[in-house]
Scaffold this active site. Structure first.
Site, PDB file in Angstrom:
ATOM      1  N   SER A 133      41.237 -21.520  12.432  1.00 37.22           N
ATOM      2  CA  SER A 133      41.446 -22.402  11.287  1.00 37.22           C
ATOM      3  C   SER A 133      42.197 -21.603  10.221  1.00 37.22           C
ATOM      4  O   SER A 133      42.213 -20.360  10.273  1.00 37.22           O
ATOM      5  CB  SER A 133      40.071 -22.825  10.752  1.00 37.22           C
ATOM      6  N   TYR A 146      31.172 -22.237   8.330  1.00 40.74           N
ATOM      7  CA  TYR A 146      32.374 -22.545   9.117  1.00 40.74           C
ATOM      8  C   TYR A 146      33.358 -21.374   9.036  1.00 40.74           C
ATOM      9  O   TYR A 146      33.875 -20.924  10.068  1.00 40.74           O
ATOM     10  CB  TYR A 146      33.003 -23.834   8.582  1.00 40.74           C
ATOM     11  N   LYS A 150      34.916 -18.985  12.119  1.00 37.55           N
ATOM     12  CA  LYS A 150      36.340 -18.944  12.452  1.00 37.55           C
ATOM     13  C   LYS A 150      36.919 -17.528  12.276  1.00 37.55           C
ATOM     14  O   LYS A 150      37.789 -17.121  13.046  1.00 37.55           O
ATOM     15  CB  LYS A 150      37.116 -19.988  11.642  1.00 37.55           C
TER      16      LYS A 150
HETATM   17  N1  LIG Z   1      41.193 -31.042  11.556  1.00 36.91           N
HETATM   18  C1  LIG Z   1      41.609 -29.965  10.930  1.00 36.91           C
HETATM   19  O1  LIG Z   1      42.295 -30.041   9.898  1.00 36.91           O
HETATM   20  C2  LIG Z   1      41.278 -28.596  11.477  1.00 36.91           C
HETATM   21  C3  LIG Z   1      41.725 -27.494  10.736  1.00 36.91           C
HETATM   22  C4  LIG Z   1      41.451 -26.219  11.203  1.00 36.91           C
HETATM   23  C5  LIG Z   1      40.780 -26.059  12.409  1.00 36.91           C
HETATM   24  N2  LIG Z   1      40.351 -27.151  13.109  1.00 36.91           N
HETATM   25  C6  LIG Z   1      39.640 -26.894  14.368  1.00 36.91           C
HETATM   26  O2  LIG Z   1      40.181 -27.722  15.392  1.00 36.91           O
HETATM   27  C7  LIG Z   1      39.154 -28.076  16.327  1.00 36.91           C
HETATM   28  C8  LIG Z   1      39.081 -29.589  16.462  1.00 36.91           C
HETATM   29  O3  LIG Z   1      38.725 -30.123  15.189  1.00 36.91           O
HETATM   30  P1  LIG Z   1      38.805 -31.687  14.854  1.00 36.91           P
HETATM   31  O4  LIG Z   1      39.313 -31.775  13.469  1.00 36.91           O
HETATM   32  O5  LIG Z   1      39.455 -32.432  15.954  1.00 36.91           O
HETATM   33  O6  LIG Z   1      37.227 -32.025  14.787  1.00 36.91           O
HETATM   34  P2  LIG Z   1      36.461 -33.415  15.058  1.00 36.91           P
HETATM   35  O7  LIG Z   1      37.343 -34.563  14.783  1.00 36.91           O
HETATM   36  O8  LIG Z   1      35.161 -33.289  14.336  1.00 36.91           O
HETATM   37  O9  LIG Z   1      36.189 -33.368  16.639  1.00 36.91           O
HETATM   38  C9  LIG Z   1      35.373 -32.365  17.160  1.00 36.91           C
HETATM   39  C10 LIG Z   1      35.282 -32.518  18.664  1.00 36.91           C
HETATM   40  O10 LIG Z   1      34.397 -31.493  19.147  1.00 36.91           O
HETATM   41  C11 LIG Z   1      33.384 -32.114  19.939  1.00 36.91           C
HETATM   42  N3  LIG Z   1      32.151 -31.342  19.871  1.00 36.91           N
HETATM   43  C12 LIG Z   1      31.407 -31.036  18.769  1.00 36.91           C
HETATM   44  N4  LIG Z   1      30.319 -30.335  19.128  1.00 36.91           N
HETATM   45  C13 LIG Z   1      30.387 -30.191  20.481  1.00 36.91           C
HETATM   46  C14 LIG Z   1      29.563 -29.565  21.441  1.00 36.91           C
HETATM   47  N5  LIG Z   1      28.424 -28.955  21.095  1.00 36.91           N
HETATM   48  N6  LIG Z   1      29.928 -29.618  22.750  1.00 36.91           N
HETATM   49  C15 LIG Z   1      31.070 -30.249  23.118  1.00 36.91           C
HETATM   50  N7  LIG Z   1      31.889 -30.854  22.258  1.00 36.91           N
HETATM   51  C16 LIG Z   1      31.552 -30.834  20.959  1.00 36.91           C
HETATM   52  C17 LIG Z   1      33.249 -33.520  19.354  1.00 36.91           C
HETATM   53  O11 LIG Z   1      32.751 -34.420  20.292  1.00 36.91           O
HETATM   54  P3  LIG Z   1      31.216 -34.932  20.395  1.00 36.91           P
HETATM   55  O12 LIG Z   1      30.735 -35.130  18.994  1.00 36.91           O
HETATM   56  O13 LIG Z   1      31.312 -36.128  21.264  1.00 36.91           O
HETATM   57  O14 LIG Z   1      30.501 -33.822  21.096  1.00 36.91           O
HETATM   58  C18 LIG Z   1      34.704 -33.865  19.088  1.00 36.91           C
HETATM   59  O15 LIG Z   1      35.334 -34.295  20.269  1.00 36.91           O
HETATM   60  C19 LIG Z   1      37.858 -27.449  15.784  1.00 36.91           C
HETATM   61  O16 LIG Z   1      37.618 -26.212  16.421  1.00 36.91           O
HETATM   62  C20 LIG Z   1      38.169 -27.245  14.314  1.00 36.91           C
HETATM   63  O17 LIG Z   1      37.389 -26.211  13.743  1.00 36.91           O
HETATM   64  C21 LIG Z   1      40.578 -28.411  12.661  1.00 36.91           C
END
Ligand SMILES: NC(=O)c1ccc[n+]([C@@H]2O[C@H](COP(=O)([O-])OP(=O)(O)OC[C@H]3O[C@@H](n4cnc5c(N)ncnc54)[C@H](OP(=O)(O)O)[C@@H]3O)[C@@H](O)[C@H]2O)c1
Length: 229
Positions: A133, A146, A150
């Site tokens: 992140s 968080y 990261k």
């Molecule tokens: N969005 C951003 O701006 C952003 C920025 C920096 C980094 N990131 C990183 O990018 C990645 C994806 O983020 P996102 O924004 O797409 O998050 P999100 O919309 O909250 O989606 C998270 C995904 O992870 C799954 N998940 C959560 N806990 C889990 C577990 N214990 N086992 C298996 N699956 C699990 C969730 O599915 P279920 O709830 O069905 O399990 C969902 O599919 C993350 O690592 C996040 O830290 C995102």
């Protein structure tokens, strides 16, 4: 074959759709049975989706055994599954909430690496991308658990990169800032000013497909306008 954890929503779901659209086979997981059934219907075999909680080592072990026996090792392993604490100063975060974030973001990634990477090492090829992140390289108030996970992912990935044989790569990836459930949790209404997961995936997937051994150990950021400010 592309392996994606956290494929049910957000970036994981958008990447799955884009990889499949480009002709790749995706193996994905998430915790929600309903969403997994929906994904499997939307993206039929050879792609495959399973209900797996990456923070439970036994579930990851069983998932990996089945996949490795039937499909072999992934070419690209995307440790994408993640969660964020609700916005609060560190001293108001309970032990359980702190552990939940560590268990998914950090230990969940290690579980997946433990069960899938030996087969990739045995074959001698493959790329491992651990989702970091902007908050793996900087910090902000109210998201200390968080940030801690990261920053840890950055270190864990650098060490892994030093262990892999030539021909493989491990990279920590900052995806940028994208309008997902996670972003809405920490940014509130201003999340809507950022790209959608589908817009992001159009740029991220070709970028991921180009990664190779020369990227080993490089902290990378997905190049997409509007998601890196
Ligand atoms: N969005 C951003 O701006 C952003 C920025 C920096 C980094 N990131 C990183 O990018 C990645 C994806 O983020 P996102 O924004 O797409 O998050 P999100 O919309 O909250 O989606 C998270 C995904 O992870 C799954 N998940 C959560 N806990 C889990 C577990 N214990 N086992 C298996 N699956 C699990 C969730 O599915 P279920 O709830 O069905 O399990 C969902 O599919 C993350 O690592 C996040 O830290 C995102």
């Amino acid at each position: 074959m592309i392996l994606i954890t956290g494929a049910t929503r957000g970036l994981g779901c958008a990447m799955a759709g884009e990889f499949i659209r480009l002709g790749h086979t995706v193996v994905g997981c998430g915790r929600s049975e309903t969403e997994i059934a929906h994904l499997q219907k939307q993206f039929p075999p050879p792609s495959h989706f399973a209900t797996v909680d990456v923070s439970t080592d036994k579930q990851v072990a069983a998932w990996a055994k089945g996949i490795l026996e039937t499909r072999g090792a992934p070419d690209l392993l995307l440790n994408n599954a993640g969660r964020i604490n609700r916005n609060a100063p560190l001293w108001q975060i309970s032990a359980k909430e702190f552990s939940d974030v560590v268990d998914v973001n950090l230990k969940g990634s290690a579980n997946v690496i433990h069960h899938f990477v030996p087969a990739m090492v045995a074959r001698g090829t493959g790329v491992i991308v651990n989702f970091s992140s902007g908050w793996g390289r900087s910090t902000a108030a109210e998201v200390a658990p968080y940030c801690a996970t990261k920053w840890a992912i950055e270190g864990l990935t650098q060490a892994l990169a030093q262990e892999l044989p030539p021909g493989m790569a491990a990279v920590p990836l900052n995806p940028g800032i994208i309008n997902t459930d996670m972003l809405r949790s920490c940014f509130g209404g201003s999340a809507s000013g950022y790209p959608s997961p589908l817009e992001w995936a159009k740029a991220a997937v070709p970028f991921l497909l180009k990664l190779g051994p020369s990227d080993n150990g490089r902290p990378l950021t997905v190049p997409i306008r509007g998601a890196n400010d």
